[in-house]
Design an enzyme around this catalytic site. Structure first.
Site, PDB file in Angstrom:
ATOM      1  N   HIS A  65      -1.490   1.003   3.139  1.00 52.78           N
ATOM      2  CA  HIS A  65      -2.822   1.611   3.239  1.00 52.78           C
ATOM      3  C   HIS A  65      -3.804   0.652   2.573  1.00 52.78           C
ATOM      4  O   HIS A  65      -3.751   0.467   1.357  1.00 52.78           O
ATOM      5  CB  HIS A  65      -2.846   2.973   2.534  1.00 52.78           C
ATOM      6  CG  HIS A  65      -1.938   3.984   3.183  1.00 52.78           C
ATOM      7  ND1 HIS A  65      -2.352   4.802   4.207  1.00 52.78           N
ATOM      8  CD2 HIS A  65      -0.625   4.268   2.987  1.00 52.78           C
ATOM      9  CE1 HIS A  65      -1.337   5.569   4.604  1.00 52.78           C
ATOM     10  NE2 HIS A  65      -0.273   5.258   3.874  1.00 52.78           N
ATOM     11  N   LEU A  66      -4.660   0.038   3.379  1.00 54.80           N
ATOM     12  CA  LEU A  66      -5.640  -0.906   2.811  1.00 54.80           C
ATOM     13  C   LEU A  66      -6.941  -0.200   2.424  1.00 54.80           C
ATOM     14  O   LEU A  66      -7.797  -0.800   1.769  1.00 54.80           O
ATOM     15  CB  LEU A  66      -5.928  -2.045   3.800  1.00 54.80           C
ATOM     16  CG  LEU A  66      -4.793  -3.052   4.008  1.00 54.80           C
ATOM     17  CD1 LEU A  66      -5.182  -4.100   5.042  1.00 54.80           C
ATOM     18  CD2 LEU A  66      -4.399  -3.736   2.700  1.00 54.80           C
ATOM     19  N   ARG A  67      -7.085   1.065   2.824  1.00 54.22           N
ATOM     20  CA  ARG A  67      -8.224   1.914   2.418  1.00 54.22           C
ATOM     21  C   ARG A  67      -9.577   1.404   2.896  1.00 54.22           C
ATOM     22  O   ARG A  67     -10.608   1.848   2.398  1.00 54.22           O
ATOM     23  CB  ARG A  67      -8.281   2.054   0.881  1.00 54.22           C
ATOM     24  CG  ARG A  67      -7.016   2.557   0.223  1.00 54.22           C
ATOM     25  CD  ARG A  67      -6.709   3.972   0.623  1.00 54.22           C
ATOM     26  NE  ARG A  67      -5.653   4.562  -0.197  1.00 54.22           N
ATOM     27  CZ  ARG A  67      -4.783   5.438   0.277  1.00 54.22           C
ATOM     28  NH1 ARG A  67      -4.820   5.820   1.543  1.00 54.22           N
ATOM     29  NH2 ARG A  67      -3.880   5.962  -0.520  1.00 54.22           N
ATOM     30  N   ASP A 154      -0.392   8.846  10.225  1.00 54.46           N
ATOM     31  CA  ASP A 154       0.233   8.882   8.897  1.00 54.46           C
ATOM     32  C   ASP A 154      -0.653   9.575   7.862  1.00 54.46           C
ATOM     33  O   ASP A 154      -1.855   9.372   7.811  1.00 54.46           O
ATOM     34  CB  ASP A 154       0.562   7.479   8.400  1.00 54.46           C
ATOM     35  CG  ASP A 154       1.309   7.529   7.080  1.00 54.46           C
ATOM     36  OD1 ASP A 154       2.331   8.226   7.017  1.00 54.46           O
ATOM     37  OD2 ASP A 154       0.852   6.911   6.105  1.00 54.46           O
ATOM     38  N   HIS A 181       4.850  10.310  10.458  1.00 52.50           N
ATOM     39  CA  HIS A 181       4.933  10.857   9.095  1.00 52.50           C
ATOM     40  C   HIS A 181       5.426  12.289   9.299  1.00 52.50           C
ATOM     41  O   HIS A 181       4.659  13.169   9.665  1.00 52.50           O
ATOM     42  CB  HIS A 181       3.530  10.805   8.462  1.00 52.50           C
ATOM     43  CG  HIS A 181       3.340  11.654   7.242  1.00 52.50           C
ATOM     44  ND1 HIS A 181       3.035  11.119   6.008  1.00 52.50           N
ATOM     45  CD2 HIS A 181       3.392  12.992   7.053  1.00 52.50           C
ATOM     46  CE1 HIS A 181       2.899  12.103   5.126  1.00 52.50           C
ATOM     47  NE2 HIS A 181       3.107  13.245   5.729  1.00 52.50           N
ATOM     48  N   HIS A 234       8.834   6.377   5.908  1.00 51.55           N
ATOM     49  CA  HIS A 234       9.329   6.874   4.605  1.00 51.55           C
ATOM     50  C   HIS A 234      10.293   8.066   4.675  1.00 51.55           C
ATOM     51  O   HIS A 234      10.019   9.144   4.158  1.00 51.55           O
ATOM     52  CB  HIS A 234       8.155   7.221   3.691  1.00 51.55           C
ATOM     53  CG  HIS A 234       7.019   7.995   4.348  1.00 51.55           C
ATOM     54  ND1 HIS A 234       7.216   9.147   5.044  1.00 51.55           N
ATOM     55  CD2 HIS A 234       5.682   7.743   4.396  1.00 51.55           C
ATOM     56  CE1 HIS A 234       6.053   9.582   5.499  1.00 51.55           C
ATOM     57  NE2 HIS A 234       5.106   8.741   5.127  1.00 51.55           N
ATOM     58  N   ASP A 307       4.839   1.748   1.890  1.00 53.02           N
ATOM     59  CA  ASP A 307       3.889   2.880   1.845  1.00 53.02           C
ATOM     60  C   ASP A 307       2.912   2.676   0.686  1.00 53.02           C
ATOM     61  O   ASP A 307       2.584   3.610  -0.054  1.00 53.02           O
ATOM     62  CB  ASP A 307       4.609   4.234   1.737  1.00 53.02           C
ATOM     63  CG  ASP A 307       3.650   5.405   1.990  1.00 53.02           C
ATOM     64  OD1 ASP A 307       2.477   5.168   2.347  1.00 53.02           O
ATOM     65  OD2 ASP A 307       4.077   6.563   1.814  1.00 53.02           O
ATOM     66  N   HIS A 311      -4.537   4.585  -5.290  1.00 54.48           N
ATOM     67  CA  HIS A 311      -5.464   5.628  -5.745  1.00 54.48           C
ATOM     68  C   HIS A 311      -6.004   5.210  -7.105  1.00 54.48           C
ATOM     69  O   HIS A 311      -5.262   4.654  -7.918  1.00 54.48           O
ATOM     70  CB  HIS A 311      -4.758   6.976  -5.892  1.00 54.48           C
ATOM     71  CG  HIS A 311      -4.355   7.588  -4.587  1.00 54.48           C
ATOM     72  ND1 HIS A 311      -5.265   8.003  -3.643  1.00 54.48           N
ATOM     73  CD2 HIS A 311      -3.132   7.850  -4.062  1.00 54.48           C
ATOM     74  CE1 HIS A 311      -4.627   8.493  -2.589  1.00 54.48           C
ATOM     75  NE2 HIS A 311      -3.325   8.397  -2.805  1.00 54.48           N
TER      76      HIS A 311
HETATM   77 ZN    ZN Z   1       3.022   8.973   5.319  1.00 57.92          ZN
END
Ligand code: ZN
Length: 427
Positions: A65-67, A154, A181, A234, A307, A311
């Site tokens: 997740h590169l956000r 996801d 997911h 995952h 994954d 945060h």
């Molecule tokens: Zn996920």
């Protein structure tokens, strides 16, 4: 013409069954020559001495997740790819749960454009449904033309069987993989951690592992019915693994990944209410963890994925039930695997590199995963005995929510080379 020579390293490439000392000459971004001994070609050839190091095809992470766009306070394309390069990754796939969601051509172009200046290769994953709402399909065909390799909602999981049916049937035309997911949200509800003894003891609402297995069962049926590839993100429970193992025996086109944290930790770690062990799916029982370990070894689990879910510290350091799910992983994945799997003799280098480079390339049709002549020069050079302590200060990503904080790990990345360029490490 840029030339780079890697000397004296132990080359490990499962795609070629290679596991011995080889020198590697890189020219113009391509592996030009692979031989027992290559001497410096010219004065301008740069040389890396890889003595006592392991040289592998560049690692590939299919779940980051590169956000970016939208949550650049947690991570952005440059900080996330810097973390990837430091962790030995040369290619990553990033998830579409950004703001706005990557559910259309302009979002996909934004990631490709911005990441063209990043140290490692980035492939955005397109959303399955518009705004990840699970109601209407996203612009999948047009995103496929832009070069995505996979689609996923996801973070969310499409609950509607008919929408999933349409997605699975539709992507056959585009050679895409659907990444799931797996979470039945009616079953997971407002659960915080795995449902069981620990959740009862801590007084926290539980997420039954059934929530994952329910969707895994549904998607296996869909994959089989439409003969379309589905990749489970995952995976975390023994039951889901049983279903996947059986499906694979029937040659259903399902594959799956596991994260280092699910392989190494279990729900017991939550007894301190440390939010850096809070993620979805939740850490399971020791029986689940053992099943993951043996399935990772026997190949039922195809690949390792991080994954990586950044945060901010102030979001994580709140009342446990309000802390967001997810942990970072790009910078610790390789060292964690060396510490807990290679050094304990649970796995060989050939097996690990297969799951961190060869298979991810194969499943998603990505370049890389090979050290053979003519392959793109995506290479990771690893000091297998280098030790380091994971601290907030030595993680280069913007967020520090790692379950490995304050642990000493073995194995460091000395150099990461993407497209023939050194993107991490000093010559
Ligand atoms: Zn996920």
């Amino acid at each position: 013409m840029s030339k780079l020579l890697i000397k004296n390293g132990k080359a490990v490439d499962p795609s070629a069954g290679m596991n011995k000392n080889f020198d590697i000459l890189i020219e113009n971004g391509i592996i030009k020559k692979l031989s027992k001994s290559i001497s410096r070609i010219s004065k301008t050839t740069k040389v890396i001495d890889a003595k006592n190091c392991i040289v592998t095809p560049g690692l590939i992470d299919v779940h980051t997740h590169l956000r970016d766009p939208g949550y650049e306070d947690k991570e952005d394309i440059f900080s996330g790819t810097a973390a990837a390069a430091k962790g030995g990754f040369t290619t990553i796939m990033c998830m579409p749960n950004t703001d706005p969601v990557l559910d259309n051509v302009s979002g996909i172009r934004y990631v490709f454009d911005k990441s063209s200046k990043a140290p490692v290769k980035v492939f955005p994953v397109g959303a399955i449904s518009k705004k990840l709402e699970g109601k209407e399909l996203a612009e999948i065909g047009r995103m496929a033309q832009e070069g995505i390799k996979a689609i996923s909602d996801d973070g969310q999981c499409i609950q509607s069987s008919i929408l999933m049916r349409n997605a699975v049937e539709y992507i056959k035309m585009f050679n895409l993989v659907l990444i799931e997911h797996a979470e039945d949200t009616a079953l997971s509800g407002d659960g915080q951690i795995n449902e069981g003894y620990i959740s009862t003891k801590l007084g926290l609402p539980g997420i039954p592992s059934l929530s994952e297995s329910f969707i895994v069962a549904r998607d296996i049926l869909l994959s089989e019915y439409f003969d379309t590839p589905i990749h489970f993100a995952h995976i975390s429970s023994r039951k889901s693994l049983e279903l996947i193992k059986n499906a694979k025996k029937r040659k259903v086109k399902v594959t799956c990944e596991v994260t280092p944290h699910h392989l190494i930790f279990n729900e017991e770690y939550l007894q301190t209410f440390d939010p850096n062990f809070k993620m979805k799916p939740p850490l399971g029982s020791e029986s689940d963890r053992k099943a993951l370990e043996s399935s990772f070894k026997d190949g039922t689990i195809d690949i390792l994925a991080t994954d990586h879910a950044p945060h901010r510290i102030d979001e994580k350091e709140r009342e446990f039930s309000l802390a967001p799910f997810g942990v970072v992983g790009l910078e610790t994945a390789l060292s964690a695997m060396i510490s807990f799997f290679i050094n304990t003799k649970k796995m060989t280098w050939l097996e690990l590199v297969e799951r961190m480079s060869v298979k991810p390339a194969e499943i998603f049709g990505l370049e890389g995963g090979s050290l053979l002549e003519g392959a793109p020069a995506d290479i990771t050079i690893i000091n297998p005995s280098g030790k380091w302590v994971v601290t907030e200060d030595n993680l280069v990503g913007k967020s520090k929510n790692s379950p490995f904080l304050n642990m000493e790990l073995t194995g460091t990345v000395k150099f990461t080379i993407a497209n023939g360029q050194v993107v991490y490490g000093q010559i």
